[in-house]
Design a protein around this motif. Structure first.
Motif, short mmCIF file in Angstrom:
data_model
loop_
_atom_site.label_atom_id
_atom_site.label_comp_id
_atom_site.label_asym_id
_atom_site.label_seq_id
_atom_site.Cartn_x
_atom_site.Cartn_y
_atom_site.Cartn_z
N GLY A 159 -26.20 -29.73 3.89
CA GLY A 159 -27.12 -29.29 2.84
C GLY A 159 -27.25 -27.78 2.88
N MET A 160 -27.45 -27.27 4.05
CA MET A 160 -27.60 -25.84 4.25
C MET A 160 -26.31 -25.09 3.89
SD MET A 160 -28.24 -24.17 8.00
CE MET A 160 -26.56 -24.09 8.61
N LEU A 161 -25.18 -25.60 4.36
CA LEU A 161 -23.90 -24.92 4.12
C LEU A 161 -23.55 -24.90 2.63
CD1 LEU A 161 -21.87 -26.47 7.08
CD2 LEU A 161 -22.44 -24.04 6.81
N ILE A 162 -23.72 -26.03 2.00
CA ILE A 162 -23.33 -26.13 0.59
C ILE A 162 -24.27 -25.29 -0.28
CG2 ILE A 162 -23.11 -27.71 -1.37
CD1 ILE A 162 -22.33 -29.89 0.77
N GLN A 163 -25.56 -25.38 0.02
CA GLN A 163 -26.52 -24.60 -0.77
C GLN A 163 -26.20 -23.10 -0.64
OE1 GLN A 163 -28.58 -25.88 -2.88
NE2 GLN A 163 -29.26 -23.84 -3.55
N TYR A 164 -25.86 -22.70 0.55
CA TYR A 164 -25.52 -21.29 0.77
C TYR A 164 -24.29 -20.90 -0.07
CZ TYR A 164 -24.36 -16.89 3.01
OH TYR A 164 -24.06 -15.57 3.24
N LEU A 165 -23.34 -21.79 -0.10
CA LEU A 165 -22.10 -21.51 -0.83
C LEU A 165 -22.36 -21.45 -2.34
CD1 LEU A 165 -19.23 -20.95 0.04
CD2 LEU A 165 -18.68 -23.35 -0.35
N ILE A 166 -23.28 -22.27 -2.80
CA ILE A 166 -23.64 -22.24 -4.22
C ILE A 166 -24.26 -20.88 -4.56
CG2 ILE A 166 -25.24 -23.18 -5.94
CD1 ILE A 166 -24.73 -25.94 -4.72
N GLU A 167 -25.06 -20.38 -3.63
CA GLU A 167 -25.74 -19.12 -3.89
C GLU A 167 -24.87 -17.90 -3.56
OE1 GLU A 167 -29.67 -19.36 -2.10
OE2 GLU A 167 -29.94 -21.39 -2.89
N ASN A 168 -23.84 -18.12 -2.77
CA ASN A 168 -22.92 -17.02 -2.41
C ASN A 168 -21.48 -17.51 -2.59
OD1 ASN A 168 -24.96 -15.04 -0.86
ND2 ASN A 168 -25.36 -17.16 -0.27
N PRO A 169 -21.08 -17.71 -3.83
CA PRO A 169 -19.82 -18.43 -4.09
C PRO A 169 -18.58 -17.73 -3.54
CG PRO A 169 -20.81 -17.64 -6.13
CD PRO A 169 -21.78 -17.33 -5.07
N ASP A 170 -18.64 -16.43 -3.26
CA ASP A 170 -17.43 -15.75 -2.82
C ASP A 170 -17.20 -15.82 -1.31
OD1 ASP A 170 -17.05 -15.09 -5.42
OD2 ASP A 170 -18.16 -13.18 -5.24
N GLU A 171 -18.12 -16.47 -0.61
CA GLU A 171 -18.03 -16.46 0.85
C GLU A 171 -16.87 -17.28 1.40
OE1 GLU A 171 -20.16 -14.97 3.51
OE2 GLU A 171 -20.21 -13.57 1.83
N LEU A 172 -16.48 -18.32 0.69
CA LEU A 172 -15.23 -19.03 1.05
C LEU A 172 -14.31 -18.83 -0.14
CD1 LEU A 172 -15.81 -22.65 2.47
CD2 LEU A 172 -15.15 -20.61 3.72
N SER A 173 -13.07 -18.39 0.13
CA SER A 173 -12.17 -18.17 -1.01
C SER A 173 -11.96 -19.50 -1.72
CB SER A 173 -10.85 -17.62 -0.51
OG SER A 173 -10.29 -18.53 0.40
N ALA A 174 -11.80 -19.43 -3.02
CA ALA A 174 -11.67 -20.65 -3.81
C ALA A 174 -10.46 -21.46 -3.37
CB ALA A 174 -11.56 -20.31 -5.29
N GLU A 175 -9.42 -20.75 -2.99
CA GLU A 175 -8.24 -21.43 -2.47
C GLU A 175 -8.46 -21.70 -0.99
OE1 GLU A 175 -4.50 -20.51 -4.02
OE2 GLU A 175 -5.79 -21.22 -5.66
N THR A 176 -8.06 -22.85 -0.54
CA THR A 176 -8.18 -23.12 0.88
C THR A 176 -7.18 -22.25 1.62
OG1 THR A 176 -8.69 -25.38 0.31
CG2 THR A 176 -8.19 -24.94 2.60
N ASP A 177 -7.60 -21.78 2.75
CA ASP A 177 -6.72 -20.95 3.55
C ASP A 177 -5.55 -21.75 4.11
OD1 ASP A 177 -6.72 -18.19 4.70
OD2 ASP A 177 -8.86 -18.49 4.28
N THR A 178 -4.51 -21.05 4.50
CA THR A 178 -3.43 -21.76 5.16
C THR A 178 -3.33 -21.33 6.61
OG1 THR A 178 -1.97 -20.05 4.33
CG2 THR A 178 -2.01 -22.13 3.13
N ASP A 179 -4.06 -20.29 6.96
CA ASP A 179 -4.02 -19.78 8.32
C ASP A 179 -5.23 -20.34 9.08
OD1 ASP A 179 -4.59 -18.32 10.57
OD2 ASP A 179 -4.11 -16.38 9.69
N GLY A 180 -4.96 -21.12 10.11
CA GLY A 180 -6.02 -21.82 10.82
C GLY A 180 -7.09 -20.91 11.38
N GLU A 181 -6.66 -19.82 11.98
CA GLU A 181 -7.63 -18.93 12.59
C GLU A 181 -8.52 -18.27 11.54
OE1 GLU A 181 -7.11 -16.06 16.26
OE2 GLU A 181 -5.30 -17.27 15.96
#
Ligand code: ARG
Length: 585
Positions: free
Chosen positions: A171-193
């Protein structure tokens, strides 16, 4: 495929008939055969039989010997002490048995189980949006080895990676992402680290807002409800956390040189749909009862400090389901849909009470029947050099990747020191196989329920009970086989054997029994101990018996044959544990 009967089985069979001939009335005449320092095998079972029949053990032993036919397999029997039998095997039987093993490819004469079951192994289960730690390393390494051994016996295995992909923290993680949409790139990363560092950043940032801002906390709480009720936007964002985490998991598993199948990653959330039914059935059957609004299962014998019964919570008072509900629903799935006959959970021993309660509740509900075994293979803690739970100098949990990288780096030093004819690229490749092998072997060579010290110096040492020692024995054999050039390994049963050849040969013959025992007892450390001993016996054989400079051509071929079978057995055994054996070191 041609299974080979181990010499110990032939001897036991002959002894059993001799005992039956001596004591025709007696049933259950186990001769209790063991490998022994005094002879090839020692039978200790006469003592108990004498007691049962009120006979003198020495006399009984002498009578049994009289009824035993020596010849093809048994060369000599001797009565020793209070009715022990010391048994010596003929050289011919040893070489012939090993030749049959050598003719059987990768299986080395080891039979498949008559009635294989279906084992569902729950292992390698990290948590979404969280860094993996050494505990997850143990689960992955032990589970993978267990699976290798069980597969080899013919058991059907199904992996289940019960990853932690559900819970209120989303709940906390998703809500944060809704309010800060650029924090995870829209494309999933391919580099694990990179993926993990993105997740860490989001986790820390959202936590900070959550702790400081009451209004955000409330929005996060509402987001949990939206997630649970299957709101599309919320679920999509949840899926992004899962996908990003999987990129990270896979990068660690790859580093660990471990194959993880996507269809076997079935996390906690996969059981969401079944949980209301699980709760309803438990309540209808009376296995679970309502207590202070929650639905719980009580156990007479499980009590807390104040002697109050500790319940297993199936459903919380607010209607939410937790860890226990997903595990109970998973059991129904694994038994009823996957038709498991064994459930194995490779999970930290600190969760053993949880599993005890879950299994007991499932038995009461009839989901676990007498035909199904359930076992929590609880492993101990990884300790630092100081004997305390393994932490960095700053007191933080050690990042798994850093730890694996360091192991590979140390291994590179060892490989480089010994490498005479290896290129830098080859050194790096070997270093990965040696370093990761060292980490796995250190974990597998102590019995899983015990704690062990994470000591890289010891792990990559060439002396002592390490994977490197075994890998070197293997590589040395390969080098001898290469040097032998046109002379091919060949068994010569007519030859007399040196004591070191006999000891090596008898140990080679015990490979299949060892794998079966280790698999049945869920004890990879028994296979590890076997392999270490095999490498040691090979070393003393090599010290005492010249191979390329043997006395005769036949002897040379026969010794090359022993070398070859040793190498193949080491290779197969290590492979079952998930450890590579480089051809050159
Ligand atoms: N994800 C859990 C943890 O990190 C382990 C899951 C174990 N498996 C299970 N079926 N509960 O502690």
């Amino acid at each position: 495929m041609a299974p080979v009967k181990p010499l110990s089985a032939s001897v036991a069979q002959q002894l059993t008939s001799a005992i039956s001939a001596t004591l025709p009335e007696t049933t259950d005449v186990d001769p209790l055969l063991r490998r022994s320092d005094r002879a090839d095998y020692q039978a200790n079972g006469i003592l108990a039989l004498a007691k049962k029949n009120k006979a003198n053990p020495r006399d009984l032993a002498t009578d049994v010997v009289a009824n035993l036919t020596t010849g093809d397999v048994i060369k000599d029997v001797e009565v020793s002490g209070p009715g022990f039998l010391n048994i010596t095997i003929t050289d011919r039987a040893i070489t012939e048995t090993l030749a049959a093993r050598a003719a059987d490819g990768d299986r080395l004469g080891v039979p498949l189980k008559d009635q294989p079951g279906i084992s569902v192994i729950d292992y390698a289960q990290p948590n979404v949006a969280k860094e993996m730690h050494v505990g997850h390393l143990r689960s992955a390494v032990i589970g993978d080895a267990l699976r290798g051994m069980l597969d080899f016996t013919g058991e059907q295995t199904i992996g289940r990676h019960h990853i932690g992909d559900w819970g209120t923290q989303f709940g906390m993680l998703i809500q944060y992402l809704i309010e800060n949409p650029d924090e995870l790139s829209a494309e999933t990363d391919t580099d694990g680290e990179q993926a993990m560092s993105n997740l860490n950043r989001v986790y820390k940032a959202s936590r900070a807002v959550f702790d400081a801002d009451e209004a955000f906390k409330e929005r996060a709480r509402k987001r949990v409800v939206a997630l649970q009720s299957g709101d599309k936007e919320t679920l999509d964002l949840w899926q992004r956390f899962v996908d990003e985490s999987k990129v990270y998991f896979y990068s660690v598993f790859e580093k660990l040189d471990m194959e993880i199948r996507d269809d076997e990653i079935v996390g906690e959330s996969a059981y969401n749909d079944g949980m209301p039914e699980t709760a309803r059935l438990l309540e209808e059957m009376g296995v679970a009862v309502r207590s202070e609004g929650a639905l719980v299962v009580f156990f007479d014998e499980i009590r807390g400090k104040d002697d109050k019964p500790v319940p297993l919570i199936v459903q919380k008072a607010d209607g939410g389901f937790g860890y226990a509900a997903s595990d109970l629903t998973a059991i129904r799935n694994r038994v009823q849909d996957l038709h498991a006959t064994s459930l194995i959970y490779v999970v930290d021993v600190r969760q053993s009470l949880h599993f005890k309660m879950v299994f007991e509740a499932a038995r009461r509900a009839g989901w676990l029947t007498d035909e199904v075994t359930a076992h929590n293979m609880g492993y101990g803690t990884v300790l630092g050099a100081d004997g305390k739970p393994f932490k960095t100098r700053e007191g933080e949990t050690v990042r798994l990747e850093d730890l694996l990288d360091e192991a590979v780096q140390r291994a590179a030093e060892v490989v480089r020191e010994k490498a005479l004819d290896l290129s830098e690229a080859e050194i790096q490749e070997r270093a990965a196989q040696v370093g990761i092998g060292a980490v796995k072997y250190a974990d597998l060579s102590t019995s899983a329920n015990r704690d062990y010290k994470f000591d890289l110096d010891q792990m990559v040492s060439l002396n002592g009970d390490t994977s490197v020692y075994i890998q070197y024995a293997y590589a040395r054999i390969q080098s001898i086989l290469r040097k032998a050039e046109s002379v091919a390994p060949a068994a010569h049963p007519e030859l007399e054997l040196h004591a070191a050849e006999r000891a090596l040969g008898l140990h080679l013959d015990a490979f299949g029994d060892t794998v079966f025992e280790a698999a049945a007892e869920y004890a990879p450390h028994k296979l590890a101990a076997y392999l270490y001993q095999l490498a040691s016996l090979y070393t003393s054989f090599y010290d005492k018996c010249p191979v390329l400079k043997a006395d005769t051509e036949e002897q040379k071929e026969n010794r090359l044959f022993l070398c070859d079978l040793t190498a193949r057995t080491l290779h197969q055994g290590m492979a079952l544990l998930g450890i590579r054996t480089p051809e050159r070191l």
